[in-house]
Design a protein around this motif. Structure first.
Motif, mmCIF file in Angstrom:
data_model
loop_
_atom_site.group_PDB
_atom_site.id
_atom_site.type_symbol
_atom_site.label_atom_id
_atom_site.label_comp_id
_atom_site.label_asym_id
_atom_site.label_seq_id
_atom_site.Cartn_x
_atom_site.Cartn_y
_atom_site.Cartn_z
ATOM 1 N N MET A 169 -7.667 12.619 -7.486
ATOM 2 C CA MET A 169 -7.646 11.168 -7.644
ATOM 3 C C MET A 169 -8.567 10.475 -6.639
ATOM 4 O O MET A 169 -9.029 9.366 -6.886
ATOM 5 N N VAL A 170 -8.823 11.111 -5.496
ATOM 6 C CA VAL A 170 -9.560 10.434 -4.435
ATOM 7 C C VAL A 170 -10.958 10.989 -4.213
ATOM 8 O O VAL A 170 -11.826 10.320 -3.653
ATOM 9 N N ALA A 173 -13.909 8.940 -5.433
ATOM 10 C CA ALA A 173 -14.054 7.701 -4.668
ATOM 11 C C ALA A 173 -14.775 7.954 -3.353
ATOM 12 O O ALA A 173 -15.621 7.164 -2.922
ATOM 13 N N THR A 337 -13.173 3.048 0.341
ATOM 14 C CA THR A 337 -13.461 3.666 -0.954
ATOM 15 C C THR A 337 -12.615 2.982 -2.022
ATOM 16 O O THR A 337 -11.731 2.178 -1.715
ATOM 17 N N SER A 339 -10.110 3.818 -3.398
ATOM 18 C CA SER A 339 -8.832 4.507 -3.322
ATOM 19 C C SER A 339 -8.162 4.016 -2.043
ATOM 20 O O SER A 339 -8.792 3.325 -1.239
ATOM 21 N N SER A 341 -7.654 5.634 0.531
ATOM 22 C CA SER A 341 -8.232 6.328 1.676
ATOM 23 C C SER A 341 -9.610 5.781 2.021
ATOM 24 O O SER A 341 -10.348 5.339 1.139
#
Length: 354
Positions: A169-170, A173, A337, A339, A341
């Motif tokens: 998921m990250v 990004a 990003t 996301s 994070s």
């Protein structure tokens, strides 16, 4: 004309004030979370992967009481995980599909880990952490969280798969925010099953890399790396990042590592990296950076999870700067990003940097 008898006015249902309704939803959200855990533990999303099934069929496959299972599925259908057709059969929705074990980025293992009895029991002792400043996991389970994973292979497997799913998921990004192009040798410290480094190497065919993590974690990642066609460019090595980190990298990455640990432990990990790094190398930390104000950030909730489970924490930019300074690094920039994070870049203190 006959007189009519007045009818009593029907009471109007009271509408709770918005704040009370919102608080009710906050308080009861854990009911829904545990229902999602139950359906995932029973394997309902996987059972529906090949097509719709009736409640009776699902009950027979899962060894559950049909009426009770109907009630569970009814609640989860009302919240969007499943749907029914005109023949009383159950289908998954896009939301429910995220829990299937065979989909890229599956969140099934994340659900089984975070909502399982060990983690759920630790959260039940949140006040222990608030009062003592110590993790509640050991209080609830009689052992530290890392001992739990070491001694419980099934849950250790869920941990590896959960991190792989969340990484999917990250990773895009971070790749969009940070230029990995200049680096030819990348060392991913605490890289689990290699999902993050694998994404970087796939996007940059000229690069090679090493994943360092505990032996069981990297062993579980070998198949994933081979299936991604990266076995000749990605080495997975078991070890302890407190003691020794592979030398000779151009870039050292750490994704969701420092938030697992207290400040003193983080400085030890960072110093271990510093000893391994050439002067020209850079460090990239992927973690949540908390805002300094009162605004909402998912990291503020994740921070409580770290406090309860491991004694770690999410940090502000200034707190990251302090850790890096103590370990011989200079923070150069923080890149947000798409996301929760951020990409936090640092260089060895005294080394030239653009």
């Amino acid at each position: 004309m006959a007189a009519t008898t007045p009818q009593p006015a029907q009471p109007t249902p009271a509408t709770p004030p918005p704040a009370f309704q919102a608080m009710f939803e906050v308080v009861t959200n854990f009911w829904l979370a545990r229902a999602v855990h139950a359906a995932t533990e029973l394997g309902i999303p996987d059972l529906l992967a090949d097509g719709p099934r009736s409640t009776a069929e699902l009950a027979a496959s899962t060894g559950t009481d049909p009426r009770a299972l109907h009630r569970l599925l009814r609640a989860l259908t009302a919240t969007g995980l499943f749907r029914t057709d005109g023949q009383g059969r159950h289908h998954t929705t896009a939301l429910g599909e995220t829990l299937r074990t065979d989909v890229p980025g599956s969140l099934g293992s994340f659900v089984l880990m975070e909502l399982g009895e060990a983690h759920h029991g630790a959260w039940g002792r949140l006040l222990h952490s608030v009062r003592s400043g110590e993790p509640a996991f050991e209080e609830a389970n009689g052992r530290k969280i890392w001992e739990f994973f070491e001694q419980t292979p099934v849950m250790a497997g869920h941990l590896g798969r959960a991190m792989t799913g969340l990484t999917a998921m990250v990773a895009d990004a971070v790749l969009a925010a940070y230029d990995f192009g200049p680096y030819r040798r990348i060392v991913d410290v605490g890289g689990g099953e290699g999902g993050f480094l694998g994404a970087i190497l796939t996007a940059h065919p000229e690069a090679t890399g090493i994943v360092l993590d505990l032996p069981q974690a990297v062993e579980n990642g070998r198949r994933r790396i081979a299936e991604a066609g990266l076995a000749d460019r990605c080495e997975l090595t078991g070890g302890d990042f407190f003691e020794k980190v592979p030398e000779g990298g151009d870039l050292y990455t750490m994704k969701w590592v420092l938030h697992d640990w207290d400040d003193a432990s983080c400085v030890r990990i960072l110093r271990s990296c510093r000893r391994a790094m050439p002067e020209h190398a850079r460090l990239l930390i992927v973690d949540t950076v908390l805002p300094d104000d009162d605004s909402f950030s998912p990291g503020k909730i994740i921070d409580l999870n770290m406090m309860v489970l491991s004694g770690g924490q999410e940090r502000t930019a200034e707190e990251f700067r302090t850790l890096l300074d103590a370990a011989g690094f200079t923070l150069t920039r923080i890149l947000p990003t798409l996301s929760p994070s951020s990409a936090i870049e640092a260089v060895p203190t005294g080394a030239p940097h653009a």
